[in-house]
Write an enzyme that holds these catalytic residues in place. Structure first.
Site, PDB file in Angstrom:
ATOM      1  CG  ASP A 116      28.312  36.101  56.969  1.00  0.00           C
ATOM      2  OD1 ASP A 116      29.420  35.559  56.766  1.00  0.00           O
ATOM      3  OD2 ASP A 116      27.631  36.614  56.055  1.00  0.00           O
ATOM      4  CD  GLU A 134      32.831  35.158  57.781  1.00  0.00           C
ATOM      5  OE1 GLU A 134      32.992  34.048  58.236  1.00  0.00           O
ATOM      6  OE2 GLU A 134      33.181  35.470  56.626  1.00  0.00           O
TER       7      GLU A 134
HETATM    8  P1  TTP Z   1      29.814  35.898  51.981  1.00  0.00           P
HETATM    9  O1  TTP Z   1      29.454  36.295  53.386  1.00  0.00           O
HETATM   10  O2  TTP Z   1      30.509  34.582  51.792  1.00  0.00           O
HETATM   11  O3  TTP Z   1      28.503  35.822  51.087  1.00  0.00           O
HETATM   12  P2  TTP Z   1      27.253  36.790  51.041  1.00  0.00           P
HETATM   13  O4  TTP Z   1      27.284  37.799  52.128  1.00  0.00           O
HETATM   14  O5  TTP Z   1      27.130  37.315  49.651  1.00  0.00           O
HETATM   15  O6  TTP Z   1      26.044  35.801  51.238  1.00  0.00           O
HETATM   16  P3  TTP Z   1      25.612  35.022  52.563  1.00  0.00           P
HETATM   17  O7  TTP Z   1      24.240  35.513  52.879  1.00  0.00           O
HETATM   18  O8  TTP Z   1      25.654  33.583  52.184  1.00  0.00           O
HETATM   19  O9  TTP Z   1      26.612  35.378  53.639  1.00  0.00           O
HETATM   20  O10 TTP Z   1      30.704  37.002  51.320  1.00  0.00           O
HETATM   21  C1  TTP Z   1      30.528  38.385  51.586  1.00  0.00           C
HETATM   22  C2  TTP Z   1      30.784  39.205  50.354  1.00  0.00           C
HETATM   23  O11 TTP Z   1      32.105  38.973  49.866  1.00  0.00           O
HETATM   24  C3  TTP Z   1      29.849  38.890  49.202  1.00  0.00           C
HETATM   25  O12 TTP Z   1      28.636  39.623  49.258  1.00  0.00           O
HETATM   26  C4  TTP Z   1      30.679  39.247  48.008  1.00  0.00           C
HETATM   27  C5  TTP Z   1      32.100  39.021  48.447  1.00  0.00           C
HETATM   28  N1  TTP Z   1      32.610  37.757  47.863  1.00  0.00           N
HETATM   29  C6  TTP Z   1      33.335  37.806  46.682  1.00  0.00           C
HETATM   30  O13 TTP Z   1      33.615  38.883  46.145  1.00  0.00           O
HETATM   31  N2  TTP Z   1      33.777  36.631  46.146  1.00  0.00           N
HETATM   32  C7  TTP Z   1      33.502  35.418  46.713  1.00  0.00           C
HETATM   33  O14 TTP Z   1      33.905  34.365  46.178  1.00  0.00           O
HETATM   34  C8  TTP Z   1      32.736  35.379  47.929  1.00  0.00           C
HETATM   35  C9  TTP Z   1      32.384  34.075  48.594  1.00  0.00           C
HETATM   36  C10 TTP Z   1      32.308  36.570  48.466  1.00  0.00           C
HETATM   37 MG    MG Z   2      27.705  37.232  54.134  1.00  0.00          MG
END
Ligand code: TTP
Ligand code: MG
Length: 417
Positions: free
Chosen positions: A18, A114
């Site tokens: 991820d 992811e």
């Molecule tokens: P995530 O992998 O859940 O979060 P992230 O990559 O920002 O942070 P982490 O290091 O914890 O993995 O989500 C990936 C992308 O998806 C995130 O950068 C933005 C988008 N996203 C949204 O647009 N809305 C949301 O509610 C979430 C959870 C993510």
């Molecule tokens: Mg992420």
């Protein structure tokens, strides 16, 4: 002589990988001055959307995806706020998944940033599981200039908890046999499947860490959570034999956007609808799919949100067919509104649903022509950008939205499947 029948359940090696603070990470590759400071992607301060991604620096102030920009601004006014550009993220995502696909065909992407990989048996080929993961991380860092975290375990659920636990830029392997011990001390919220609704329910029963769940008889969890209780109980022991299955075709594709201010400017609303519809249709066509249904998403200025569907007698794939359908749905809503409350439009979106594989039997002559036209337009836009070919309906959007790399820059819209 007694024969022992050994149920050999081949031990699997599952990766969960991820990207860290994905949208922010991409923005940082475009503007290095964003490094090391709190950054929020989702909208400008005082903006009207929600936080899509908060950098780790911003998370220290309590910011996270999903909270309103207003709340984010109260918590962290000095963060850099960026509207974001979805197409950049999509592009990096494609390259990311492309890199992973070079190592195994057993890959299941779970969204843009992811994926689960089944690397069983590949260790010897590449040395060790950690060795492969380190190579993937390095390639992602060097080629995409973002960082990834990898969890390695014998099941998906444990690999996922492990990758979350080692973020950012981490690599964590839970050795076979250590799954339950690894999970036990962690808060229940870290277990996939336990979200903001389930967590308080379980906590009311005194279940706070994953070990509490593992010690609870499955019948008790079933009483609290229904059939889901069995899954939660098994996960809490690190038991999960769900396979890594390549994701199938998307079932639906949609795009929404929030207007800069609530509006009743009909050409703007219709033009935006047309633009979103064309983007959705182009994406659908790249998957080689056609739609049996079109969907209109609409949010009024009082936050009432409606979703209206129209189904087609035969699958369609042209911009025109989808636009005609959602425009019809929109006009009906607008007509009702004009006689009643006269609210303004806050958000609009277009979806295509009940997608089916293109079967090459869209026989009506007119449709075929439209279809060829749509594909020709896709090809031109692929080369010269969206704005190279425009219908009257979207042309005037250039007065409302900035252009970037041949596309209109909408506020970071959510693309969902
Ligand atoms: P995530 O992998 O859940 O979060 P992230 O990559 O920002 O942070 P982490 O290091 O914890 O993995 O989500 C990936 C992308 O998806 C995130 O950068 C933005 C988008 N996203 C949204 O647009 N809305 C949301 O509610 C979430 C959870 C993510
Ligand atoms: Mg992420």
């Amino acid at each position: 002589m007694r024969t022992h029948v050994l149920m050999v359940h081949a031990m699997r090696t599952i990766f969960h990988i991820d990207l860290d603070a994905f949208f922010v990470a991409v923005e940082r590759t475009l503007d290095p001055s964003l490094n090391g400071i709190p950054v929020v992607v989702g909208g400008l301060p005082g903006g009207r959307g929600v936080v899509a991604c908060a950098s780790y620096e911003a998370r220290k102030y309590g910011l996270h995806a999903g909270i309103s920009l207003g709340q984010a601004y109260r918590l962290c006014p000095h963060a850099q706020y960026i509207p974001g550009c979805f197409d950049h993220y999509l592009e990096v995502s494609r390259r990311f998944l492309g890199i992973l696909g070079e190592y195994t065909p057993f890959m299941q992407s779970m969204g843009l940033d992811e994926a689960y990989l089944d690397m069983t048996g590949f260790e010897s080929l590449y040395g060790s599981a950690e060795g492969i993961a380190a190579v993937m991380k390095r390639r992602v860092r060097e080629e995409l200039r973002v960082t990834a975290s990898v969890g390695i375990a014998t099941s998906r659920v444990v690999a996922k908890v492990a990758s979350d636990a080692c973020k950012p830029d981490g690599l964590l392997r839970v050795p076979p046999g250590q799954e339950a011990a690894f999970l036990a001390p962690r808060p229940i919220r870290e277990l996939p499947g336990i979200g903001e609704k389930t967590e308080p329910v379980l906590k009311r029963h005194g279940l706070n860490i994953i070990g509490d769940l593992a010690r609870t008889p499955p019948t008790t969890l079933r009483r609290i959570l229904g059939a889901w209780g069995d899954v939660v109980w098994r996960s809490s022991q690190g038991l999960d034999d769900t396979e890594v299955a390549p994701a199938g075709d998307p079932k639906s594709i949609s795009r929404v956007t929030t207007f800069g201010e609530d509006t009743m400017d009909l050409p703007l609303i219709r033009g935006t609808l047309r633009y979103l519809g064309e983007r959705v249709c182009a994406e659908m066509r790249t998957h080689g799919m056609a739609a049996r249904a079109a969907v209109l998403h609409l949010r009024w200025d009082d936050f009432t949100t409606i979703t209206r569907h129209r189904t087609f007698p035969r699958p369609v794939r042209s911009d025109e067919a989808v636009y005609e359908a959602v425009e019809g749905l929109l006009s009906r809503e607008l007509a009702v509104e004009a006689r009643g409350r006269r609210r303004k439009v806050r958000l609009i979106g277009v979806g295509v649903g009940q997608l089916v594989r293109e079967i090459g039997q869209l026989t009506l002559l007119g449709e075929e022509r439209e279809d060829r036209l749509a594909k020709a337009v896709d090809a031109i836009r692929e080369k010269y950008g969206y704005v190279a070919v425009q219908k009257g309906l979207t042309h005037h959007l250039r007065e409302s939205f900035p252009e970037e790399r041949g596309k209109y820059l909408l506020r970071t819209s959510a693309l969902s499947r």
